[in-house]
Every structure is written in C-alpha cells, then in structure tokens.
Motif scaffolding. Structure first.
Motif, mmCIF file in Angstrom:
data_model
loop_
_atom_site.group_PDB
_atom_site.id
_atom_site.type_symbol
_atom_site.label_atom_id
_atom_site.label_comp_id
_atom_site.label_asym_id
_atom_site.label_seq_id
_atom_site.Cartn_x
_atom_site.Cartn_y
_atom_site.Cartn_z
ATOM 1 N N ALA A 169 1.153 -1.284 -0.125
ATOM 2 C CA ALA A 169 -0.071 -0.032 -0.206
ATOM 3 C C ALA A 169 0.887 1.245 0.053
ATOM 4 C CB ALA A 169 -0.943 0.138 1.346
ATOM 5 N N ASP A 170 1.885 1.165 0.752
ATOM 6 C CA ASP A 170 2.868 2.410 0.938
ATOM 7 C C ASP A 170 3.570 2.562 -0.503
ATOM 8 O OD1 ASP A 170 3.098 3.016 3.996
ATOM 9 O OD2 ASP A 170 3.169 1.056 3.752
ATOM 10 N N TRP A 171 3.894 1.735 -0.945
ATOM 11 C CA TRP A 171 4.926 1.707 -2.495
ATOM 12 C C TRP A 171 3.696 2.272 -3.620
ATOM 13 C CZ3 TRP A 171 9.274 2.423 -2.061
ATOM 14 C CH2 TRP A 171 10.171 1.564 -1.444
ATOM 15 N N PHE A 172 2.487 1.633 -3.515
ATOM 16 C CA PHE A 172 1.589 1.912 -4.642
ATOM 17 C C PHE A 172 0.952 3.431 -4.320
ATOM 18 C CE2 PHE A 172 0.135 -2.591 -4.910
ATOM 19 C CZ PHE A 172 1.045 -2.975 -5.970
ATOM 20 N N ALA A 173 0.889 3.785 -3.029
ATOM 21 C CA ALA A 173 0.365 5.101 -2.888
ATOM 22 C C ALA A 173 1.667 6.179 -2.902
ATOM 23 C CB ALA A 173 0.278 5.173 -1.223
ATOM 24 N N LEU A 174 2.764 5.845 -2.967
ATOM 25 C CA LEU A 174 3.992 6.527 -3.329
ATOM 26 C C LEU A 174 4.093 6.855 -4.616
ATOM 27 C CD1 LEU A 174 6.815 7.996 -2.923
ATOM 28 C CD2 LEU A 174 7.997 5.825 -2.714
ATOM 29 N N ALA A 175 4.017 5.654 -5.609
ATOM 30 C CA ALA A 175 4.063 5.703 -7.099
ATOM 31 C C ALA A 175 2.770 6.677 -7.567
ATOM 32 C CB ALA A 175 3.709 4.158 -7.588
ATOM 33 N N LEU A 208 -1.763 13.908 3.598
ATOM 34 C CA LEU A 208 -1.317 14.229 4.966
ATOM 35 C C LEU A 208 -2.490 13.454 6.063
ATOM 36 C CD1 LEU A 208 -0.495 18.080 4.729
ATOM 37 C CD2 LEU A 208 1.090 16.095 5.037
ATOM 38 N N LEU A 209 -3.549 13.240 5.675
ATOM 39 C CA LEU A 209 -4.457 12.633 6.617
ATOM 40 C C LEU A 209 -4.004 11.258 6.744
ATOM 41 C CD1 LEU A 209 -7.944 14.229 5.381
ATOM 42 C CD2 LEU A 209 -6.614 14.620 7.642
ATOM 43 N N VAL A 210 -3.483 10.535 5.511
ATOM 44 C CA VAL A 210 -3.142 9.097 5.457
ATOM 45 C C VAL A 210 -1.762 9.188 6.435
ATOM 46 C CG1 VAL A 210 -2.373 7.260 4.010
ATOM 47 C CG2 VAL A 210 -4.395 8.464 3.362
ATOM 48 N N ILE A 211 -0.930 9.929 5.868
ATOM 49 C CA ILE A 211 0.261 9.778 6.719
ATOM 50 C C ILE A 211 0.162 10.037 8.294
ATOM 51 C CG2 ILE A 211 2.749 11.082 7.091
ATOM 52 C CD1 ILE A 211 2.596 11.234 4.026
ATOM 53 N N ALA A 218 8.008 16.327 0.235
ATOM 54 C CA ALA A 218 7.941 15.828 1.841
ATOM 55 C C ALA A 218 7.082 14.682 2.066
ATOM 56 C CB ALA A 218 7.545 17.015 2.828
ATOM 57 N N ILE A 219 5.925 14.719 1.513
ATOM 58 C CA ILE A 219 5.039 13.566 1.474
ATOM 59 C C ILE A 219 5.526 12.318 0.945
ATOM 60 C CG2 ILE A 219 2.607 12.864 0.614
ATOM 61 C CD1 ILE A 219 1.557 15.779 0.980
ATOM 62 N N ALA A 220 6.109 12.411 -0.207
ATOM 63 C CA ALA A 220 6.509 11.267 -1.056
ATOM 64 C C ALA A 220 7.744 10.713 -0.242
ATOM 65 C CB ALA A 220 7.191 11.699 -2.343
ATOM 66 N N VAL A 221 8.505 11.408 0.633
ATOM 67 C CA VAL A 221 9.416 10.984 1.190
ATOM 68 C C VAL A 221 8.864 10.164 2.510
ATOM 69 C CG1 VAL A 221 11.447 11.391 2.758
ATOM 70 C CG2 VAL A 221 11.301 12.488 0.586
ATOM 71 N N LEU A 222 7.812 10.796 2.990
ATOM 72 C CA LEU A 222 7.121 10.014 4.108
ATOM 73 C C LEU A 222 6.350 8.972 3.570
ATOM 74 C CD1 LEU A 222 5.824 13.254 6.157
ATOM 75 C CD2 LEU A 222 7.838 11.743 6.810
ATOM 76 N N PHE A 223 6.060 8.800 2.430
ATOM 77 C CA PHE A 223 5.371 7.360 2.165
ATOM 78 C C PHE A 223 6.486 6.435 1.930
ATOM 79 C CE2 PHE A 223 1.538 9.751 0.411
ATOM 80 C CZ PHE A 223 0.754 9.013 1.034
ATOM 81 N N SER A 232 14.832 8.742 5.632
ATOM 82 C CA SER A 232 13.368 8.988 4.964
ATOM 83 C C SER A 232 12.583 9.795 6.103
ATOM 84 C CB SER A 232 12.736 7.902 4.643
ATOM 85 O OG SER A 232 12.678 6.665 5.546
ATOM 86 N N TRP A 233 12.867 9.473 7.247
ATOM 87 C CA TRP A 233 12.060 9.989 8.608
ATOM 88 C C TRP A 233 12.673 11.463 8.817
ATOM 89 C CZ3 TRP A 233 8.243 10.191 11.547
ATOM 90 C CH2 TRP A 233 8.046 10.918 12.759
ATOM 91 N N TYR A 234 13.887 11.504 9.044
ATOM 92 C CA TYR A 234 14.431 12.954 9.375
ATOM 93 C C TYR A 234 14.347 13.851 7.876
ATOM 94 C CZ TYR A 234 16.128 10.909 13.648
ATOM 95 O OH TYR A 234 16.064 10.498 15.030
ATOM 96 N N GLY A 235 14.483 13.278 7.011
ATOM 97 C CA GLY A 235 14.210 14.165 5.687
ATOM 98 C C GLY A 235 13.011 14.471 5.432
#
Length: 224
Positions: free
Chosen positions: A32-38, A80-83, A137-142, A187-190
């Motif tokens: 789910a994370d990878w698909f959301a990121l893509a 942002l709501l998902v993250i 930022a959102i892409a990195v957090l995914f 990925s977290w701190y970035g």
C-alpha cells in the motif's frame, strides 16, 4: 469546456488524490505504501507537466485554472491525513500538517469571500515552492512507511541486544537491517525536515495572501 491534454492531466491528478487513501483499503502494507508513493509521485509530476504543456501549446483555459489548485490541495490534504493517521498522530507530523491544512482552508475561504476581486491573490513563486516542498515531503514520508514496515517485519521477534549488535556491526547482517535502518533515518528525518519547511512556507504564503486581501476586507463585508 475544452478537454485539452493539460486539462485531462489535471482531472486525472484530481482523481488520483482519493486513490492514495484507497491504496490502504485494498492492499496490505508495505504494498500500500509503495502504490501510494507511485500514484502520488506520478500525479505530482503531472502538476509540472500540465502547466508546461498548457503554456507551450497555448491551451490555458478557465477550467484548468480552476481545477489545478483544487487538485493540488486535494492531493496534499488527503495524503497528509493518511500519513498522520499511520504515524500514530506523531506531533512532529501533526503540527506542520495542521498548519498546512489550516492555511489551505483559510486561503480558500478568503478567495470565496473576495469573489470577483480574488484575482489579487495570484499564485506567487513562494507558493509554488511551498507546493513543491509539500509534495516532496509527502513522497519521502510514504517511502519511510514502506522502509519502516520492512525493518519491523525482518526484525520481528529479534532480541533487542542482537538488533543493536547487528546495527553496530558486531553481528552479521543477514537481512540488510543496517541499510534499512539507514533508509529509515534518511526518510524519517528528511521527510520531517521537508514537512516543517513546507509548514513554514505555508505560513509565509498565508500571511502574504492575508496582507493582500486586507484592504478588501476593510472596505465592507459580504453578507453571511
């Protein structure tokens, strides 16, 4: 209404916004994370592509001008709501996310109130940098969510002392935990750093829009 290529890309980006959340309903993590990121990354790229194409081909339309900011806001707000939900309401994510959501609602309200004079709130270069920072930022957090899942899955049931020894290099790293831990840190701190930068830029652009709208707000109100 002109269904040009830039307008079609904008509509697809708008439809992709809820698709990010749907990924977590139909797929298990980390898929789910990878698909959301893509999906999010491809949709974010269309924001840059459709604007370039519209200007290059002379296909700038009222429909595109109306849908483009809506699609951007929908993407950012839903992601942002998902993250925020999957981060366990972590304060480092919740605070800048709250600032971003508040600003988007506030500026949208300003534009609606101003009506025909909303043209005074034109998108600035700083606002474009704000949107870029938000999306990166959102892409990195995914990506962080996916790495975190792998790290937790491969170290599940492992003794804490053994885990620390592997990370310190005192034990053989059979599963690549050191690389996963490094990826999680980056990925977290970035992601957090970029999200706070986006939050600061969001505040700055919100203040700029309020300053420009203030003379119109003082001249007399609209009926409520």
């Amino acid at each position: 209404m002109r269904w040009t290529v830039p307008n079609i890309l904008t509509v697809l980006r708008l439809l992709a916004a809820p698709g990010v959340a749907v990924m977590f309903l139909y797929f298990n993590r980390p898929w789910a994370d990878w698909f959301a990121l893509a999906l999010f990354t491809v949709a974010a790229l269309t924001d840059w592509i459709d604007g370039r194409l519209a200007r290059a081909w002379g296909q700038e339309t009222r429909l595109g001008a109306m849908l483009d900011p809506i699609a951007d806001k929908a993407m950012v707000v839903i992601a942002l709501l998902v993250i925020t939900g999957f981060s366990g309401m972590n304060a480092w994510i919740l605070l800048p996310s709250t600032v971003i959501l508040f600003r988007e609602v506030f500026v949208s309200g300003l534009r609606e109130f101003l009506g025909d004079t909303a043209g005074t709130l034109k998108v600035t270069k700083l606002a474009k940098w704000k949107t870029t920072a938000q999306m990166v930022a959102i892409a990195v957090l995914f990506a962080k969510g996916a790495v975190e899942h792998y790290l937790g899955m491969l170290s599940l049931g492992m003794d804490d002392a053994l885990f620390e020894d592997i990370l310190a290099g005192r034990e053989e790293d059979v599963f690549g935990l050191r690389w996963l831990d490094f990826g999680w840190d980056v990925s977290w701190y970035g992601g957090i750093g970029l999200l706070w930068v986006a939050g600061i830029l969001t505040l700055m652009t919100g203040w700029d829009y309020l300053r420009k709208a203030w003379p119109h707000l003082k001249e007399g109100g609209a009926a409520t």
